[in-house]
Write an enzyme that holds these catalytic residues in place. Structure first.
Site, PDB file in Angstrom:
ATOM      1  N   ASP A 294      46.326  38.093  33.056  1.00 14.63           N
ATOM      2  CA  ASP A 294      46.273  38.332  34.490  1.00 14.63           C
ATOM      3  C   ASP A 294      47.730  38.447  35.000  1.00 14.63           C
ATOM      4  OD1 ASP A 294      45.425  38.774  37.053  1.00 14.63           O
ATOM      5  OD2 ASP A 294      44.027  37.100  37.102  1.00 14.63           O
TER       6      ASP A 294
HETATM    7  C1  BGC Z   1      43.829  39.045  39.874  1.00 15.84           C
HETATM    8  C2  BGC Z   1      43.093  40.006  38.980  1.00 15.84           C
HETATM    9  C3  BGC Z   1      43.585  41.400  39.208  1.00 15.84           C
HETATM   10  C4  BGC Z   1      45.080  41.439  38.983  1.00 15.84           C
HETATM   11  C5  BGC Z   1      45.684  42.817  39.118  1.00 15.84           C
HETATM   12  C6  BGC Z   1      45.326  39.224  39.810  1.00 15.84           C
HETATM   13  O1  BGC Z   1      45.972  38.456  40.770  1.00 15.84           O
HETATM   14  O2  BGC Z   1      43.484  37.727  39.517  1.00 15.84           O
HETATM   15  O3  BGC Z   1      41.711  39.907  39.219  1.00 15.84           O
HETATM   16  O4  BGC Z   1      42.900  42.285  38.369  1.00 15.84           O
HETATM   17  O5  BGC Z   1      45.693  40.581  39.912  1.00 15.84           O
HETATM   18  O6  BGC Z   1      45.719  43.240  40.413  1.00 15.84           O
END
Ligand code: BGC
Length: 768
Positions: A294
């Site tokens: 993530d």
């Molecule tokens: C979120 C994810 C997301 C990623 C990219 C993160 O902060 O937890 O769900 O896909 O950002 O934007």
């Protein structure tokens, strides 16, 4: 080749193309395809330097930060150097083509980039938030929504979507409960499968297919106290039984990639957790794709207390993480770690191979510009067909929570007072995570009503209240400009305007609840009431003694005890998406009879949380009413306000008792459980008939009941249908203390009904 594949470019990528020909037989046996892929990727890797291999593990975002403060710099130079494997946060043929050009024309080996985006509940045409989508209990519609999203996304240069989110959530304080399918592992597994199939189709090489990225692995929804990014700690039995099944279902459905979660699992951050990413995901479940972290999750392991950037990056790679999102820990430290023998060349190779394989499976080596199609982009974006599908799907997601005296459907005549901050509002129609969705193109409730009833109904509008009057709260909700607009009029004046229009109308329709930024990432709430300003308006209006319909916007279950008592009807519409107003008006005026059912329990108060239907019995189970020395509260019942599986219809349904084809079984025998369902009301309608099974005696304490299947049945007024479920030993299995998935002989209670709290029961005895 697409027409965009210019001859100059064809020359540039020619060496790669030669190695992978012939490609055209996409339908070749999987094994042959795998062997071809292997040969291709190995040959490519034999030409790559260590730096280029590490480059493939680096995922960057350009421009505005998505959810973190860190944004990558020097992206163009790094693409040229081969130091970037993928990009996210950009879309549109023109932009993605320009970036892909740099990789394909200007990097040494011309390796195409993969383009990702948070396409969560639609790309341009926005569907209800996932929690709303799950309330459809309709896997065809869910799949269709993913197919449409993929079709729009693949016109704009995208090949990879950061969806589905399959985290089980049982705490509505957590803002991201809006992004998932609720609390049930079996049901969540069905949705996970439908989403993966919808995105990826039969082959990821297809023009309309994108690669799914299943997130957040794992257990993110178990954050303590519903507080975002908080610690998760749970037993292995609970993981296997209640939280892991949807991720596993996504692997079985062929998901191409996974995203690791921010939280710890057994004390080790998921992003560096070898048991999770390798032993469980790959060895036990056979996952063959790649895992991305993530957003800056590798770096965040330092704050978790696991060491400096070099240490945590090495830990993540060794654990089985293949791609590093935004934080560049891999890019900056892996080479040093290799030199210092903290990681091995094979570990880098394996991760690189997995990323390249994904690109191969997407057909990017054949055509790096595969999804950059200006004609398709223009044709698909919010097309009439996509909007029509969204309107249909959206109607199915609404849950009728209350409907006294048949207040709904409304007559297509007379007058309504349309009040509330969400009634004449475009901004909040779409909900959380709508990166490419434009709220300006959504249909407001006011517009939808006009579209459906024209001038036949006099609509008397007043805003009545701001979303909230709490200045501190507004500041936090406004993390993007203009997210919450506040009417400068004093609250009393707004209120009086609502009362005035209500007085001259036959019925009040109050469109209230949560605005867009009240749910989603980093939007935990400790108080999940409708905000005070809006509740005050409802209280004043209820004093008028007129029928009052609440159209409820919400990204999570809310505490609605007051509303349940005082409103005549409550229609839960979640955050409905681009076609919000049209779908709402279709339902309010009876052109469609609502049939959605809750997939997350609605508590009576925050004090009951976590609350979910498939809880354990305890040694001192509560029955009804407060009794001393039972598992209950002094001040509130244990029962939720609205249970899992709950949802009304404009018609009524009657369930017969459960009829069993046998009651005593042995070994692999099966039985059929049947109920007769009758539409006893005056409207045609759909009912979600739900099958639960309880296992009252076992080697471990089991949940009081578990959802095992359901059927959606359509009935005309007066019509009856027999609804049958086949019960096999597969449905009796659970994880025991040794984490063995098996069933145990004994009594089982088969329950069929309209929701998890209202079922007809019959016992069976099953011997081994
Ligand atoms: C979120 C994810 C997301 C990623 C990219 C993160 O902060 O937890 O769900 O896909 O950002 O934007």
């Amino acid at each position: 080749m697409k027409k965009y594949f210019s001859s100059r470019l064809a020359v540039a990528v020619m060496p790669l193309c030669v190695a992978l020909l012939p490609y055209n037989k996409v339908s070749a046996q999987n094994k042959t395809e795998d062997a071809k892929m292997n040969t291709y990727v190995k040959s490519l890797m034999s030409k790559m330097t260590v730096d280029e291999k590490i480059g493939q593990l680096n995922l960057v975002t350009i421009g505005a930060a998505t959810t973190g403060s860190v944004v990558n710099k020097g992206v163009e130079e790094n693409i040229k150097k081969g130091s970037i494997g993928g990009v996210f946060g950009v879309w549109g043929t023109a932009q993605t083509r320009q970036i892909q050009d740099i990789a394909v024309k200007n990097s040494r080996l011309h390796i195409p980039l993969i383009f990702g985006l948070d396409v969560i509940h639609g790309h341009r045409t926005i569907f209800p938030i996932p929690l709303g989508m799950s309330a459809t209990w309709d896997m065809n519609l869910i799949k269709q929504s993913a197919q449409i999203a993929a079709k729009e996304a693949t016109g704009e240069g995208l090949n990879w979507v950061f969806s589905p989110m399959v985290d089980i959530a049982r705490d509505p304080r957590w803002g991201r409960i809006s992004e998932g399918s609720g609390e049930d592992p079996w049901y969540g597994s069905q949705v996970a499968k439908a989403m993966v199939q919808g995105y990826q189709g039969a082959s990821m090489k297809n023009a309309d297919a994108v690669m799914a990225c299943v997130k957040h692995f794992a257990l993110y929804g178990g954050a303590e106290a519903g507080r975002e990014y908080n610690t998760v700690d749970m037993s292995r039995i609970k993981m296997y039984q209640d939280y892991l099944p949807p991720y596993k279902a996504a692997v079985d459905a062929g998901a191409g990639s996974f995203m690791s979660s921010f939280n710890t699992v057994d004390g080790v951050p998921a992003t560096g957790n070898q048991w999770l990413l390798t032993d469980l995901l790959r060895r036990q479940w056979g996952f063959k794709g790649f895992v991305v972290s993530d957003y800056t999750a590798v770096n965040e392991m330092t704050a978790h207390g696991l060491g400096d950037l070099q240490t945590v990056s090495a830990l993540a790679l060794k654990a089985g993480l293949d791609m590093d999102m935004v934080g560049e820990g891999f890019l900056k430290t892996l080479k040093n770690s290799l030199a210092q023998k903290k990681i091995t060349q094979q570990e880098i190779d394996l991760a690189c191979q997995r990323v390249l394989e994904a690109k191969y499976k997407l057909g990017l080596f054949e055509n790096p510009y595969k999804s950059m199609d200006a004609d398709k982009e223009a044709k698909e974006e919010l097309s009439p067909a996509n909007r029509a599908a969204a309107r249909e799907i959206t109607k199915h997601s609404f849950v009728l929570l209350k409907n006294d005296n048949e207040t709904l459907p409304l007559k297509k005549s007379g007058s309504i007072a349309l009040v509330g901050p969400l009634a004449d509002n475009h901004r909040d129609m779409l909900g959380t995570w709508v990166i490419a969705g434009e709220w300006q193109k959504s249909v407001s409730v006011m517009e939808g009503i006009k579209n459906v009833v024209g001038n036949n109904v006099a609509v008397n509008y007043a805003k009545g209240a701001n979303i909230t009057e709490d200045a501190e709260f507004i500041k936090r909700l406004n993390f993007g400009p203009g997210m919450v607009s506040v009417d400068p009029k004093p609250a009393d004046q707004l209120l009086q305007e609502a009362v005035d229009v209500a007085k001259k109308s036959d019925v009040i329709v109050a469109v209230v609840g949560e605005s867009q930024s009240m749910s989603g990432e980093s939007s935990s709430r400790s108080d999940i009431d409708i905000p005070e300003s809006q509740k005050n308006m409802l209280k004043e209006l209820s004093k008028l003694g007129k029928p009052m319909v609440i159209v409820l916007f919400n990204g999570r279950p809310l505490t609605l005890t007051w509303e349940d008592k005082h409103a005549s009807a409550i229609l839960d519409v979640w955050a409905p998406g681009s076609e919000a107003g049209n779908a709402i008006a279709d339902v309010l005026f009876g052109d469609y009879n609502p049939a959605g059912k809750l997939t997350a329990t609605f508590p009576r108060s925050v004090g009951q949380i976590p609350i979910y239907y498939n809880h354990k019995n305890t040694g001192r189970p509560y029955s009804s009413g407060p009794t001393k020395f039972k598992s209950n509260y002094l001040d509130i019942s244990n029962d939720p306000l609205y249970p899992f599986g709950y949802g009304l219809s404009y018609t009524t349904f009657n369930y017969s008792d459960v009829n069993l084809s046998k009651t005593k079984l042995k070994g692999n025998e099966t039985l059929t459980a049947t109920v007769t369902l009758t539409n006893t009301g005056k409207y045609a309608g759909e009912e979600v008939v739900q099958l639960y099974i309880s296992d009252p005696v076992a080697s471990i304490s089991r949940s009081v009941k578990e959802l095992k299947n359901y059927q959606k049945v359509n009935l005309q007024p007066g019509e009856s249908k027999q609804v049958s479920f086949t019960i096999t030993t597969e449905l009796l299995k659970f994880y025991n203390s040794q984490l063995k998935y098996d069933w145990e002989a004994g009594e089982f209670v088969v329950q069929i009904g309209t929701n998890s709290s209202n079922t007809h029961k019959a016992s069976i005895w099953w011997a081994k």
